[in-house]
Design a protein around this motif. Sequence first.
Motif, short mmCIF file in Angstrom:
data_model
loop_
_atom_site.label_atom_id
_atom_site.label_comp_id
_atom_site.label_asym_id
_atom_site.label_seq_id
_atom_site.Cartn_x
_atom_site.Cartn_y
_atom_site.Cartn_z
N VAL A 10 0.86 -1.18 0.00
CA VAL A 10 0.00 0.00 0.00
C VAL A 10 0.89 1.23 0.00
O VAL A 10 1.80 1.35 0.83
CB VAL A 10 -0.91 0.06 1.25
CG1 VAL A 10 -1.86 1.24 1.15
CG2 VAL A 10 -1.68 -1.22 1.43
N SER A 11 0.67 2.12 -0.94
CA SER A 11 1.43 3.37 -0.98
C SER A 11 0.46 4.47 -1.38
O SER A 11 0.21 4.67 -2.56
CB SER A 11 2.57 3.24 -1.97
OG SER A 11 3.11 4.50 -2.25
N GLY A 12 -0.11 5.15 -0.40
CA GLY A 12 -1.09 6.18 -0.70
C GLY A 12 -2.25 5.58 -1.47
O GLY A 12 -2.73 4.50 -1.13
N VAL A 302 -7.53 11.67 -4.49
CA VAL A 302 -6.99 12.15 -5.76
C VAL A 302 -7.36 11.24 -6.93
O VAL A 302 -7.57 11.70 -8.04
CB VAL A 302 -5.47 12.38 -5.63
CG1 VAL A 302 -4.74 11.07 -5.43
CG2 VAL A 302 -4.92 13.13 -6.79
N GLU A 338 -2.93 16.69 -12.94
CA GLU A 338 -2.07 16.46 -11.79
C GLU A 338 -2.37 15.13 -11.13
O GLU A 338 -1.47 14.45 -10.63
CB GLU A 338 -2.23 17.60 -10.77
CG GLU A 338 -1.44 18.82 -11.17
CD GLU A 338 -1.85 20.05 -10.40
OE1 GLU A 338 -2.55 19.92 -9.38
OE2 GLU A 338 -1.47 21.15 -10.82
N ARG A 341 -0.66 12.64 -13.05
CA ARG A 341 0.77 12.69 -12.77
C ARG A 341 1.09 11.97 -11.46
O ARG A 341 2.06 11.23 -11.36
CB ARG A 341 1.22 14.15 -12.68
CG ARG A 341 2.65 14.30 -12.22
CD ARG A 341 3.17 15.68 -12.44
NE ARG A 341 2.58 16.65 -11.53
CZ ARG A 341 2.84 17.94 -11.55
NH1 ARG A 341 3.65 18.44 -12.46
NH2 ARG A 341 2.28 18.75 -10.70
N GLU A 342 0.23 12.18 -10.47
CA GLU A 342 0.48 11.56 -9.18
C GLU A 342 0.42 10.04 -9.27
O GLU A 342 1.28 9.33 -8.77
CB GLU A 342 -0.53 12.08 -8.15
CG GLU A 342 -0.16 11.64 -6.76
CD GLU A 342 -1.01 12.31 -5.69
OE1 GLU A 342 -1.58 13.39 -5.95
OE2 GLU A 342 -1.10 11.73 -4.60
N GLY A 345 3.43 8.75 -11.18
CA GLY A 345 4.63 8.74 -10.34
C GLY A 345 4.65 7.52 -9.44
O GLY A 345 5.68 6.87 -9.26
N ARG A 346 3.50 7.21 -8.87
CA ARG A 346 3.46 6.07 -7.95
C ARG A 346 3.62 4.74 -8.69
O ARG A 346 4.11 3.76 -8.13
CB ARG A 346 2.17 6.08 -7.17
CG ARG A 346 2.14 7.19 -6.14
CD ARG A 346 0.94 7.09 -5.25
NE ARG A 346 0.76 8.32 -4.49
CZ ARG A 346 1.25 8.53 -3.29
NH1 ARG A 346 2.00 7.61 -2.71
NH2 ARG A 346 1.03 9.67 -2.66
N GLU A 349 6.29 5.19 -13.59
CA GLU A 349 6.39 5.30 -15.05
C GLU A 349 7.44 6.36 -15.39
O GLU A 349 7.71 7.25 -14.60
CB GLU A 349 5.04 5.71 -15.64
CG GLU A 349 3.99 4.63 -15.51
CD GLU A 349 2.61 5.12 -15.94
OE1 GLU A 349 1.79 4.27 -16.26
OE2 GLU A 349 2.36 6.33 -15.91
N PRO A 351 8.65 9.65 -16.65
CA PRO A 351 7.91 10.91 -16.82
C PRO A 351 8.21 11.61 -18.13
O PRO A 351 9.31 11.48 -18.68
CB PRO A 351 8.39 11.75 -15.64
CG PRO A 351 9.76 11.24 -15.35
CD PRO A 351 9.80 9.80 -15.76
N GLU A 354 7.69 18.06 -17.26
CA GLU A 354 7.28 18.51 -15.92
C GLU A 354 6.77 17.38 -15.04
O GLU A 354 5.93 17.59 -14.17
CB GLU A 354 6.16 19.56 -16.02
CG GLU A 354 6.58 20.83 -16.75
CD GLU A 354 6.97 21.95 -15.79
OE1 GLU A 354 6.97 21.71 -14.56
OE2 GLU A 354 7.27 23.04 -16.27
#
Lengths: 595, 463
Positions: A10-12, A302, A338, A341-342, A345-346, A349, A351, A354
Motif C-alpha cells: 500500500v502506498s497512498g 486524488v 495532476e 501525474r500523481e 509517479g506512484r 512510469e 515521466p 514537468e
Amino acid sequence: MKIKGKIMKVSGPLVVATDLPGVKMYEVVRVGEEGLIGEVVELKGDHVSIQVYEETTGIGPGEIVVATGQPLSVELGPGLVTSIYDGIQRPLEIIKQKVGDYITRGIDLPKINREKKWKFVPQAKKGEKVNAGDVLGEVKETELVMHKIMVPPGVEGTIKNIFEGEFTVEDTIAELSVEGEKQIKKLCMLQHWPVRQARPYRKKLTLEEPLITGTRVIDTFFPIAKGGTACIPGPFGSGKTVVLHQLAKWSDADIIVYVGCGERGNEMTDVLLEFPALKDPLTGESLIKRTILIANTSNMPVAAREASIYTGITLAEYFRDMGYRVALMADSTSRWAEALREMSGRLEEMPGEEGYPAYLASRIASFYERAGKVTCLGSDQRIASLSIVGAVSPPGGDLADPVVQNTLRIVKVFWGLEDRLAYMRHFPAINWLRSYSLYVDNISEYMEKEVAPDFIKMRDEALKILQKVANLEEIVRLVGLEALSSGDRLILEMGKTIKEDFLHQHAFDEVDTYTSLKKQYRMLKIIMKLYYFVQELLDKIPFEQLMELKVREEISKMKFIKEKELNRFEEIEKELEKEIKMKKESLEKESVLSE
Amino acid sequence: MKVKEYRTISGMAGPLIFVEGTEGVKYGEIVEVRLGIAGGSKEKVRTGKVLEVTEDKVLVQLFEGSAGLNLNESRIRFLGKGVELAVSPDMLGRIFDGMGKPIDGGPEIIAEKKLDINGESINPAARNYPNEFIQTGVSAIDGMNTLVRGQKLPIFTGSGLPHNELAAQITRQAKILGKDEKFAVIFAAMGITFEEADYFINDFKKTGAIERAVLFINLANDPAIERLATPRIALTAAEYLAFSQGMHVLVILTDMTNYGEALREVSAARKEIPARRGYPGYMYTDLSTIYERAGRIRGKKGSITQIPILSMPEDDKTHPLPDLTGYITEGQVILSRELYHRGIYPPIDILPSLSRLKEKGIGREKTREDHADVTSQLFASYARGKEVKELAVILGEAALSPVDKLFSRFADIYENEFVKQAEDENRSIENSLDLAWKLLKTLPRQELKRVKDAMAEKYMGKE
C-alpha cells in the motif's frame, strides 16, 4: 464466482495486489475489509496495480481484494438531474443524510434512487421493432427535462409488451423478444455505461450554431459553437471560475454538467445554493432543474478526481443521446492532469514534461474529442450536441505549461485570461488580443440570419480597432498622446469605449449578467455608429469637441438596459443622430458666417 | 491488542526509516521509535507514520529528526492507529509544541475526545456558503478585499515585511458587526523564530486574547519534519472548537513556506519524481487538505476562518508555494515592499490582492449598500492613477492631461490616507467607506463610471 486476491503493498492511493487471475485492465475491484472502491491500472505478471478512490489509511498487506468483473461505470436513468455526485458518482446529498457532514469511506449507496417512482409514458408501441437508441418512452424528470428512456446500445428486438404507469428505475417497463433468443429481454429505466468508453452515435456533423452564453466578449468576439470545445487558462484570481459559472448559468443548453475537479469546496456550495434561486431566461424555471453537479474537491481522494472528468462526460453523452444540447464545464482540467501525474509517479512510469506522464496529450485529446454535434442512434435521427469548456490552471499563469499546450492543440476556442486586466477589475478578464475562436466562420451564417446581416462585419471592424489601439498605446508610451493625429486619437477613444462599455461586464449585476445576442448587436452597433459619424467630422471639428457628445453618457449605461426594454436603443440611436446633425448644422452656420 | 515491537530497522535516510520482517502493518499507522532502556529517563522516543507498506517491509516517515537513532538498538512499535490529538475545551489559553504536547508547564490535557489529525473532507453538499462580513478594522481589507467568516485568505509577504504586525492587528480587531459570539484564536507556528513567536504570545497576553487562544509552536530549531503535522494538529483543534463547541475560530498559520520546505525534504528523501523546483507533484493536494478545512457547515454554529501567512521566496508570487496556495485559497492579500519602503503600513498591494468571497459578504444589511460600487470605483481609479504615474515617469509630469493629473494625485492620497493607517487604528466599515467617498470627490463625477447615480447622490455629499 468472484475472484479474491490479497494486498501486497500500500502506498497512498496505489495498492498492489496478487492472486487475481483473469482480472482485466480498468476493472473495478473492492479493496480491504471495508471494500474501498478501486480500479485496475496496471498488470504485471501476477501483480495487479490498483488506484483506490478512497483514503487508504488503515489498509495493510494481507487484506482481501475482490474483483467485480465490471469496468468503472455510471448509472443512468431518471434522477440524475439536480443531483450532486462525487468523482465516482456517489450521491453527496444522500451521503450527508446518511453519515453526516464529512465523507467517510467504504460507503456504498445506489447512485440513483431506487425507491422513487417515476411516471413512464410509452412512446413506442407493442409489436414495433426497435433498435439501439430508439425512444421507448418519456419521464418528466424536472420541469425543464423530459428524460427519454432509450433502447440501450447493443440491444434490438420486437416489443412484446410496454407498460404505462408509475415505476421505479428497476421495474420492467418493456419486454423485447430478441431474434434468435428464446428468452424475453426485460428492460428497465436504469442503465449502465463504462465511463472510459465514449457512448456511440450515428454520425458526427459540422458545427453551425453558436452556444449563446450571454457573455459579450465570448458571444460577439470569440464564440463557441454548439458541440465545440473551448479552454480558458489563466493564473489564480483571473476569474476562471466566475466565467465558467456564468456559462453554466446562462448558456442556451438543455442540460448542464458542471464538474468541479480538484477545486474549492465553497465554489461547489455556491453553485448548489445559488442555482436553485436563479431563473432560466428562456423558460423562467429554476436553473438547477437542468443541472448535474460532479464535485470532487481538492481535498477529496486524488484518484477519484481523475475519474470525475470521465463520469461527467459520460453523463453528458447520455443526455446528448436523447437529442439534447448539452454543455459540460470542467474546472479545472489541470487538477485532473495532476492526478494523472500523481498516479503515474506512484506507478514509477517514465515521466514526460514537468513530471507529467507521456500519455498526457493523448488523454486530453481523447477527452475533448468526445464533444461534437451528432446524429444520435435511433430511427428518428435526432440531432444533438455536446460542448465542452475546460478551465486550465497553469502554474504561475505560464502558458508554456504542458497541460495548456496540449489542450490548445486540440480545442478550437481559446479564452486567455490575464491578471493585468483582473487587477484593474476588468471582468471578464479575457484578453481580446490573445484569445481566438476558430468557429467564427462556422457560425457566421447563423449570426447573419438570426441576428443581423452585418453582425460579423461589425465584429471584425471592432476587433480591428482593438488591434490598432494596442499598437497606438505603444506609441503613446514613447512619445505621448499629443503626437497622435486626431484619427488615431479617435481610435484610442473608441477602443476605450469598446472596452469599458461593451467588453466589461458585471457578473453580479442583475441585468448585466446576461446579454442576449440582439442586445449585444445593438450595443456594438451604436458604438460603431458613433465611430463612423465622428470619423466623418474629424477634419472639420476639433477632436475634443467631438468627444463631448452627451449621448456618450447614455452609451456608457446601455449595458444596464433590460432585455424587455430594447427599444431604448432606438432612442439612443436617434439622440446620437440628432447630436451629430446639430454639430453638422452649426458647422455649416459657421462656414456661412465666415464667408 | 498487543503491540509488537521490532528491532529490524534496516536503514535510515533523513526522516525516513526502513523496517524489515514486519507483519500486519497498516498504511498510515503511527509508529514509535525508542532508543535506550525502556522506561528509563534517558529513553529517546520519536514518532512517525507509515508511508508505504509491503508484506514484510515498511517505510516510515518520522515527525522528528532521526538524529541519535541507530540501526541495531532502536526499537520500533506500530500503534495501530493514526496520529491523534486529545481535545477538550481546556485547550484554550494553553501553549503546545508542534506535536500537541504542552510546553507552558501546565498539566496534560484530559481528553474529552481523541481525534485523527488528518480529519475527513467536508462533504461539499454539507457546506454553508461563507457570507458573514468580518470587520478587521483595516480599510485596505474591509473596504477592498473583504474577509468573511469561513474564508481562507492568506497573506503573501516577503522577508522583512510587517506581516506579523498585520496578522496580530487583524486578530485583535476582528469582529462580526452587531453580534456577540464565542470566539477563539488558534495560532500555529511552523519554523518561525523565537522572536516572532514571542511577539504573538506577548501581543495575545497584552490584549487578553490569550484566554481564548490555543498556540501550537514549532520553532526554527525544532525538527523540520514535525512541521508536516503542526497545521493538521492545529486544524483538528480548530474543528473541535468550531463544530463541537460552536465557536468561531480564526486560525493563523505561519509560515506556510516552511511547511512546503519540509514537504520537499520528505519527498526528496523518498526519491520521488519532482514537479516544479523540486517540490513534489502532490503538493497541491497536500496543501488543499490543510486549506480546505476552513469553512462553515450547514446547521452548525461555529466556523473556521484561516489566515495563512506565506513568505514568497524573492517576493515571487509565481513560486510554487504561493502559486498553488492561490489556486486553493479564496483570494490573497499581497504585501508590497515598495509601499513599505515609502512608509505605508499596512503595505497592502491593493491591485493584485483579492477576496473571492467579497461579493457575498458586502452590501445592504451586511456592510452598506454603496460598498460594491465604491470598491469597484476605487480599484478602477487607483489602477488608472498608477498607470498614469508610470506614463509620467517616461514622459514627465507635464505631458499629462489635466484629468490624468487628478488621477495621479488620487493614487497618492489613496495610498497615504486610505491604505495607510496606524497599527492600533481600528476603522469601522462606515469610516472606511466615508473616507473613500471623500477621496473619490477629488475626481470629476463623469470619470466615476462605476458608481450609480443614486449612491453618488446619497453619499458623495456626506463628509
